[in-house]
Design a protein around this motif. Sequence first.
Motif, PDB file in Angstrom:
ATOM      1  N   SER A  15       0.831  -1.204   0.000  1.00 40.32           N
ATOM      2  CA  SER A  15       0.000   0.000   0.000  1.00 40.32           C
ATOM      3  C   SER A  15       0.867   1.257   0.000  1.00 40.32           C
ATOM      4  O   SER A  15       0.490   2.278  -0.600  1.00 40.32           O
ATOM      5  CB  SER A  15      -0.951   0.003   1.201  1.00 40.32           C
ATOM      6  N   GLN A  16       2.020   1.219   0.664  1.00 43.90           N
ATOM      7  CA  GLN A  16       2.919   2.361   0.659  1.00 43.90           C
ATOM      8  C   GLN A  16       3.517   2.571  -0.730  1.00 43.90           C
ATOM      9  O   GLN A  16       3.682   3.705  -1.198  1.00 43.90           O
ATOM     10  CB  GLN A  16       4.036   2.154   1.686  1.00 43.90           C
ATOM     11  N   TYR A  17       3.820   1.466  -1.393  1.00 40.59           N
ATOM     12  CA  TYR A  17       4.354   1.536  -2.758  1.00 40.59           C
ATOM     13  C   TYR A  17       3.309   2.107  -3.728  1.00 40.59           C
ATOM     14  O   TYR A  17       3.615   3.001  -4.528  1.00 40.59           O
ATOM     15  CB  TYR A  17       4.805   0.147  -3.208  1.00 40.59           C
ATOM     16  N   THR A  18       2.072   1.602  -3.643  1.00 35.74           N
ATOM     17  CA  THR A  18       1.049   2.058  -4.585  1.00 35.74           C
ATOM     18  C   THR A  18       0.679   3.518  -4.348  1.00 35.74           C
ATOM     19  O   THR A  18       0.361   4.235  -5.302  1.00 35.74           O
ATOM     20  CB  THR A  18      -0.211   1.183  -4.503  1.00 35.74           C
ATOM     21  N   LYS A  19       0.738   3.975  -3.104  1.00 34.28           N
ATOM     22  CA  LYS A  19       0.432   5.384  -2.849  1.00 34.28           C
ATOM     23  C   LYS A  19       1.438   6.280  -3.555  1.00 34.28           C
ATOM     24  O   LYS A  19       1.061   7.299  -4.168  1.00 34.28           O
ATOM     25  CB  LYS A  19       0.433   5.673  -1.349  1.00 34.28           C
ATOM     26  N   LEU A  42     -20.019  -7.825  -1.692  1.00 32.54           N
ATOM     27  CA  LEU A  42     -19.536  -8.289  -2.988  1.00 32.54           C
ATOM     28  C   LEU A  42     -19.378  -7.052  -3.859  1.00 32.54           C
ATOM     29  O   LEU A  42     -20.361  -6.441  -4.264  1.00 32.54           O
ATOM     30  CB  LEU A  42     -20.534  -9.280  -3.600  1.00 32.54           C
ATOM     31  N   TRP A  43     -18.144  -6.653  -4.103  1.00 25.19           N
ATOM     32  CA  TRP A  43     -17.885  -5.436  -4.867  1.00 25.19           C
ATOM     33  C   TRP A  43     -18.039  -5.707  -6.356  1.00 25.19           C
ATOM     34  O   TRP A  43     -17.567  -6.718  -6.875  1.00 25.19           O
ATOM     35  CB  TRP A  43     -16.468  -4.934  -4.639  1.00 25.19           C
ATOM     36  N   CYS A  44     -18.670  -4.774  -7.035  1.00 26.00           N
ATOM     37  CA  CYS A  44     -18.890  -4.867  -8.477  1.00 26.00           C
ATOM     38  C   CYS A  44     -18.292  -3.612  -9.107  1.00 26.00           C
ATOM     39  O   CYS A  44     -18.741  -2.501  -8.805  1.00 26.00           O
ATOM     40  CB  CYS A  44     -20.384  -4.979  -8.757  1.00 26.00           C
ATOM     41  N   ALA A  45     -17.285  -3.753  -9.963  1.00 28.23           N
ATOM     42  CA  ALA A  45     -16.608  -2.594 -10.549  1.00 28.23           C
ATOM     43  C   ALA A  45     -16.427  -2.777 -12.050  1.00 28.23           C
ATOM     44  O   ALA A  45     -16.272  -3.910 -12.534  1.00 28.23           O
ATOM     45  CB  ALA A  45     -15.251  -2.373  -9.885  1.00 28.23           C
ATOM     46  N   ASN A  46     -16.421  -1.662 -12.780  1.00 29.43           N
ATOM     47  CA  ASN A  46     -16.120  -1.730 -14.202  1.00 29.43           C
ATOM     48  C   ASN A  46     -14.615  -1.880 -14.399  1.00 29.43           C
ATOM     49  O   ASN A  46     -13.811  -1.432 -13.584  1.00 29.43           O
ATOM     50  CB  ASN A  46     -16.641  -0.492 -14.944  1.00 29.43           C
ATOM     51  N   HIS A  47     -14.253  -2.548 -15.500  1.00 26.03           N
ATOM     52  CA  HIS A  47     -12.842  -2.854 -15.767  1.00 26.03           C
ATOM     53  C   HIS A  47     -12.435  -2.165 -17.056  1.00 26.03           C
ATOM     54  O   HIS A  47     -12.739  -2.634 -18.151  1.00 26.03           O
ATOM     55  CB  HIS A  47     -12.675  -4.367 -15.883  1.00 26.03           C
ATOM     56  N   CYS A  48     -11.753  -1.030 -16.913  1.00 24.92           N
ATOM     57  CA  CYS A  48     -11.436  -0.213 -18.089  1.00 24.92           C
ATOM     58  C   CYS A  48      -9.976   0.202 -18.160  1.00 24.92           C
ATOM     59  O   CYS A  48      -9.582   0.898 -19.094  1.00 24.92           O
ATOM     60  CB  CYS A  48     -12.328   1.038 -18.100  1.00 24.92           C
ATOM     61  N   SER A  49      -9.162  -0.218 -17.193  1.00 23.87           N
ATOM     62  CA  SER A  49      -7.788   0.264 -17.147  1.00 23.87           C
ATOM     63  C   SER A  49      -6.881  -0.739 -16.454  1.00 23.87           C
ATOM     64  O   SER A  49      -7.316  -1.512 -15.595  1.00 23.87           O
ATOM     65  CB  SER A  49      -7.729   1.608 -16.403  1.00 23.87           C
ATOM     66  N   TRP A  50      -5.604  -0.678 -16.803  1.00 27.19           N
ATOM     67  CA  TRP A  50      -4.573  -1.473 -16.135  1.00 27.19           C
ATOM     68  C   TRP A  50      -4.550  -1.176 -14.638  1.00 27.19           C
ATOM     69  O   TRP A  50      -4.195  -2.036 -13.828  1.00 27.19           O
ATOM     70  CB  TRP A  50      -3.215  -1.128 -16.766  1.00 27.19           C
ATOM     71  N   TRP A  51      -4.952   0.028 -14.243  1.00 27.80           N
ATOM     72  CA  TRP A  51      -4.887   0.471 -12.862  1.00 27.80           C
ATOM     73  C   TRP A  51      -5.956  -0.143 -11.959  1.00 27.80           C
ATOM     74  O   TRP A  51      -5.844  -0.060 -10.726  1.00 27.80           O
ATOM     75  CB  TRP A  51      -5.046   1.993 -12.804  1.00 27.80           C
ATOM     76  N   ASP A  52      -7.004  -0.717 -12.498  1.00 27.73           N
ATOM     77  CA  ASP A  52      -8.220  -1.013 -11.729  1.00 27.73           C
ATOM     78  C   ASP A  52      -7.987  -1.843 -10.471  1.00 27.73           C
ATOM     79  O   ASP A  52      -8.514  -1.527  -9.400  1.00 27.73           O
ATOM     80  CB  ASP A  52      -9.255  -1.716 -12.617  1.00 27.73           C
ATOM     81  N   GLY A  53      -7.224  -2.922 -10.590  1.00 29.38           N
ATOM     82  CA  GLY A  53      -6.984  -3.760  -9.418  1.00 29.38           C
ATOM     83  C   GLY A  53      -6.246  -3.017  -8.317  1.00 29.38           C
ATOM     84  O   GLY A  53      -6.590  -3.119  -7.136  1.00 29.38           O
ATOM     85  N   LEU A  54      -5.233  -2.235  -8.717  1.00 29.57           N
ATOM     86  CA  LEU A  54      -4.491  -1.437  -7.746  1.00 29.57           C
ATOM     87  C   LEU A  54      -5.390  -0.377  -7.120  1.00 29.57           C
ATOM     88  O   LEU A  54      -5.267  -0.070  -5.932  1.00 29.57           O
ATOM     89  CB  LEU A  54      -3.287  -0.772  -8.415  1.00 29.57           C
ATOM     90  N   VAL A  55      -6.291   0.174  -7.934  1.00 27.69           N
ATOM     91  CA  VAL A  55      -7.218   1.194  -7.432  1.00 27.69           C
ATOM     92  C   VAL A  55      -8.104   0.625  -6.343  1.00 27.69           C
ATOM     93  O   VAL A  55      -8.306   1.246  -5.285  1.00 27.69           O
ATOM     94  CB  VAL A  55      -8.078   1.758  -8.585  1.00 27.69           C
TER      95      VAL A  55
END
Length: 218
Positions: A15-19, A42-55
């Motif tokens: 988390s310190q690295y990603t910040k 149960l989280w439901c999110a759109n997937h539109c970027s390489w960043w999404d998982g890190l976000v």
Amino acid sequence: MIKASKTRWFDFGFSQYTKRLFKKHFRGIYVHTDSELPAHALWCANHCSWWDGLVLHYLNRAVLKQDFHVMMHEKGMREFPYFKHLGAFSVNRDHPRDIIQSVRYGGELLRRGKSVAIFPQGDEKHLEQRPLAFLSGLTAMAEMSPETPILPIALYYSFGSEKKQELYIHVGSPLSYQSLKGSRKEKTKTVEEVFTAQLDDLREKVISGQVKNFSNVL
């Protein structure tokens, strides 16, 4: 299937690295939540970027603060095996038995009071693509823990007048799986329609600059 093996110290260090990574590439990460957050979902999110998982990982550390897990493509997990220490578990959509195993594993996590994030589009799609074309894995997992709320999390990336991009996140009101009607396919379509309306509304707010109720968590 690769199961999650969360490690608290690794989660904190990552988390310190990603910040630092987000500060380098983003002008801000702006979040608005509609209502009081459930203890787990149960989280439901759109997937539109390489960043999404890190976000989602960063969003959980900064705002949601739940015992978070995420379903991830097996190919990605084999390439980056350390993600299992952050709560990721794999799914291989080329093998139906593996899909069933992964959905059951996610459902068991939900029954144990943990949160599970899923990208129901399956693969990364362009932010503006419509329809979103949700797959049924979301509702299949929800069936296994029907008391667990579905938490819609809309992600919208935007470039404005600054060099760095901005990210706006709208955490919507939890949906009750038990209130959904019809077959699994029909339930999935209902969730997709609700989520599409939320994502489109977020887009209009960003374009028109109506984002005063969003807080920068970066």
